[in-house]
Motif scaffolding. Structure first.
Motif, PDB file in Angstrom:
ATOM      1  N   LEU A 127       0.659  -1.091   0.017  1.00 59.48           N
ATOM      2  CA  LEU A 127       0.069  -0.047  -0.141  1.00 59.48           C
ATOM      3  C   LEU A 127       0.907   1.241   0.024  1.00 59.48           C
ATOM      4  O   LEU A 127       0.554   2.123   0.589  1.00 59.48           O
ATOM      5  CB  LEU A 127      -0.855  -0.151   0.934  1.00 59.48           C
ATOM      6  CG  LEU A 127      -2.008  -1.264   1.199  1.00 59.48           C
ATOM      7  CD1 LEU A 127      -2.444  -1.057   2.450  1.00 59.48           C
ATOM      8  CD2 LEU A 127      -2.754  -0.999   0.063  1.00 59.48           C
ATOM      9  N   CYS A 128       1.791   1.273  -0.958  1.00 61.76           N
ATOM     10  CA  CYS A 128       2.659   2.327  -0.885  1.00 61.76           C
ATOM     11  C   CYS A 128       2.217   3.540  -1.708  1.00 61.76           C
ATOM     12  O   CYS A 128       2.582   4.751  -1.874  1.00 61.76           O
ATOM     13  CB  CYS A 128       4.178   2.135  -1.499  1.00 61.76           C
ATOM     14  SG  CYS A 128       4.234   1.545  -3.098  1.00 61.76           S
ATOM     15  N   ALA A 129       1.265   2.952  -2.579  1.00 67.59           N
ATOM     16  CA  ALA A 129       0.574   4.135  -3.712  1.00 67.59           C
ATOM     17  C   ALA A 129       1.278   4.270  -4.843  1.00 67.59           C
ATOM     18  O   ALA A 129       1.066   5.152  -5.877  1.00 67.59           O
ATOM     19  CB  ALA A 129       0.077   5.214  -2.950  1.00 67.59           C
ATOM     20  N   CYS A 130       2.527   3.643  -5.347  1.00 61.98           N
ATOM     21  CA  CYS A 130       3.607   3.985  -6.255  1.00 61.98           C
ATOM     22  C   CYS A 130       2.661   3.641  -7.449  1.00 61.98           C
ATOM     23  O   CYS A 130       2.707   4.306  -8.510  1.00 61.98           O
ATOM     24  CB  CYS A 130       4.899   2.818  -6.322  1.00 61.98           C
ATOM     25  SG  CYS A 130       6.033   3.695  -5.014  1.00 61.98           S
ATOM     26  N   CYS A 131       1.944   2.213  -7.707  1.00 56.75           N
ATOM     27  CA  CYS A 131       1.247   1.944  -8.709  1.00 56.75           C
ATOM     28  C   CYS A 131       0.194   2.948  -8.760  1.00 56.75           C
ATOM     29  O   CYS A 131       0.026   3.473 -10.248  1.00 56.75           O
ATOM     30  CB  CYS A 131       0.781   0.578  -8.925  1.00 56.75           C
ATOM     31  SG  CYS A 131      -0.364   0.242  -7.229  1.00 56.75           S
ATOM     32  N   THR A 132      -0.797   3.257  -8.305  1.00 58.27           N
ATOM     33  CA  THR A 132      -1.742   4.169  -8.315  1.00 58.27           C
ATOM     34  C   THR A 132      -1.504   5.565  -8.691  1.00 58.27           C
ATOM     35  O   THR A 132      -1.863   5.917  -9.599  1.00 58.27           O
ATOM     36  CB  THR A 132      -2.684   4.045  -7.099  1.00 58.27           C
ATOM     37  OG1 THR A 132      -3.154   2.780  -7.041  1.00 58.27           O
ATOM     38  CG2 THR A 132      -3.761   5.227  -7.277  1.00 58.27           C
ATOM     39  N   SER A 133      -0.370   5.998  -8.007  1.00 58.21           N
ATOM     40  CA  SER A 133       0.266   7.368  -8.357  1.00 58.21           C
ATOM     41  C   SER A 133       1.021   7.299  -9.761  1.00 58.21           C
ATOM     42  O   SER A 133       1.384   8.558 -10.318  1.00 58.21           O
ATOM     43  CB  SER A 133       0.799   7.861  -7.306  1.00 58.21           C
ATOM     44  OG  SER A 133       2.121   7.289  -6.943  1.00 58.21           O
ATOM     45  N   ALA A 134       1.271   6.226 -10.289  1.00 61.58           N
ATOM     46  CA  ALA A 134       1.949   6.216 -11.747  1.00 61.58           C
ATOM     47  C   ALA A 134       0.796   6.128 -12.972  1.00 61.58           C
ATOM     48  O   ALA A 134       1.366   5.933 -13.802  1.00 61.58           O
ATOM     49  CB  ALA A 134       2.937   5.016 -11.671  1.00 61.58           C
ATOM     50  N   CYS A 135      -0.400   5.943 -12.553  1.00 65.82           N
ATOM     51  CA  CYS A 135      -1.538   5.713 -13.455  1.00 65.82           C
ATOM     52  C   CYS A 135      -2.099   7.012 -14.028  1.00 65.82           C
ATOM     53  O   CYS A 135      -2.474   7.800 -13.411  1.00 65.82           O
ATOM     54  CB  CYS A 135      -2.730   4.886 -12.747  1.00 65.82           C
ATOM     55  SG  CYS A 135      -4.023   4.540 -13.936  1.00 65.82           S
TER      56      CYS A 135
END
Length: 255
Positions: free
Chosen positions: A165-173
Motif C-alpha cells: 500500500l505504498c501507492a506507487c502503482c496508483t500514483s503512476a497511473c
C-alpha cells in the motif's frame, strides 16, 4: 549523519546534488525547486541523503519514512521521474560515471494532494482501498481450526499478497491523474487478492464494485503500474485477470 568517508574500504563519499520540489501550505507562493549538495557513499540509500538534508541542512524538509527496509511503503516518491521507495534506491545505481556530477530530482508522487514537500494526503488512496472490502468474507460461524488451502489455490493469488500500500502503482497511473475517482491499481490488486482466494465468499460482491464506472474497466493497460511497483507485483496482469473474471461471470449469468 555527518560528512563521512568509508574507513572500511576504498569508496569515499562524493558530492551529489539532490533537487527537491518544495511546498509549504503556509507559503504556497514560494513553492518550487530547491537544491542541496550532499555527501554520498555508493552504499547509501536515497533515504540516507534526505535524512542528512533534514538533520544538517534544512530541518523544515518534510517526508515520510518508517521501517527504511522497503516493507512499510511510507517513503514512496517520484525519483528522477519514476515512482520508487527512497529506502530502496541505492546510490551506487544513481551515481554518474566518469566523475561527472550527479543530480537526483525528488518530487511527491502524483495524483494525490500535496500536504508539505514530499508528503501527500493518502486518504483518497485508502478510501478506494477500503471500498473494495480488503478482508476475508465468509458465512457461518468461525471454524475451530485453520481453513485448509492447497498450494495451488494459494499460488493463484500469491503475487497480489505482496502489496504494501505504498501507492506507487496508483500514483503512476495516468487515468488516476486525470480522474481521482478511479479506484486505481492498488485497490484492484487488493480486490484480486481476495477474489481469487478459495476461502473467500465475497468475490461476486467485489466484482460488482469494480464493475462500476470508476472500476476496473477504466484501466488502459499502460503498464505504468507494473513498472512502478517496488515489490515486483504483476499489477497489469492482476487487473486483466479481474476483467476476465467479470466477463466469465457475466456469461455464466446469461446462460
Amino acid at each position: 549523519m555527518p560528512m563521512r568517508a568509508n574507513p572500511g574500504g576504498p569508496e569515499a563519499a562524493v558530492p551529489v546534488i539532490v533537487r527537491i520540489r518544495r511546498f509549504d501550505p503556509e507559503n504556497p507562493d514560494a513553492a518550487g525547486w530547491e537544491s542541496f549538495e550532499v555527501p554520498a557513499l555508493p552504499t547509501d540509500r536515497l533515504l540516507n541523503l534526505l535524512i542528512y538534508i533534514k538533520g544538517y541542512l534544512d530541518g523544515t524538509l518534510t517526508f515520510r519514512r518508517s521501517c527504511a527496509h522497503g516493507v512499510c511503503g511510507s517513503d514512496a516518491m517520484l525519483i528522477n521521474g519514476i515512482n520508487r521507495l527512497a529506502c530502496k534506491v541505492l546510490m551506487r545505481d544513481m551515481l554518474s560515471s566518469g566523475g561527472k556530477p550527479t543530480t537526483i530530482t525528488v518530487e511527491p508522487i502524483k495524483g494525490l494532494p500535496v500536504e508539505k514537500d514530499l508528503v501527500v494526503d493518502m486518504e483518497p488512496f485508502f478510501d478506494a482501498y477500503r471500498q473494495i472490502k480488503p478482508f476475508l468474507m465468509t458465512s457461518g460461524h468461525e471454524p475451530d481450526r485453520e481453513r485448509i488451502q492447497s498450494r495451488a489455490d494459494r499460488e493463484r493469488f500469491d503475487d497480489t499478497t505482496k502489496c504494501i500500500l505504498c501507492a506507487c502503482c496508483t500514483s503512476a497511473c495516468p487515468v488516476y491523474w486525470a480522474d481521482g475517482s478511479y479506484f486505481g491499481p492498488a485497490a484492484i490488486v487488493n480486490a484480486h487478492r481476495f477474489i481469487f482466494d478459495s476461502r473467500d465468499e465475497g468475490a461476486r460482491e467485489r466484482m460488482e464494485i469494480l464493475n462500476d464506472v470508476d472500476g476496473v474497466w477504466r484501466c488502459r493497460m499502460t503498464f505504468n503500474c507494473t513498472q512502478a511497483c517496488p515489490r515486483g507485483i504483476q499489477v497489469t496482469r492482476a487487473i486483466t485477470e479481474v476483467k476476465r473474471a467479470l466477463l466469465f461471470s457475466r456469461k455464466a449469468v446469461v446462460r
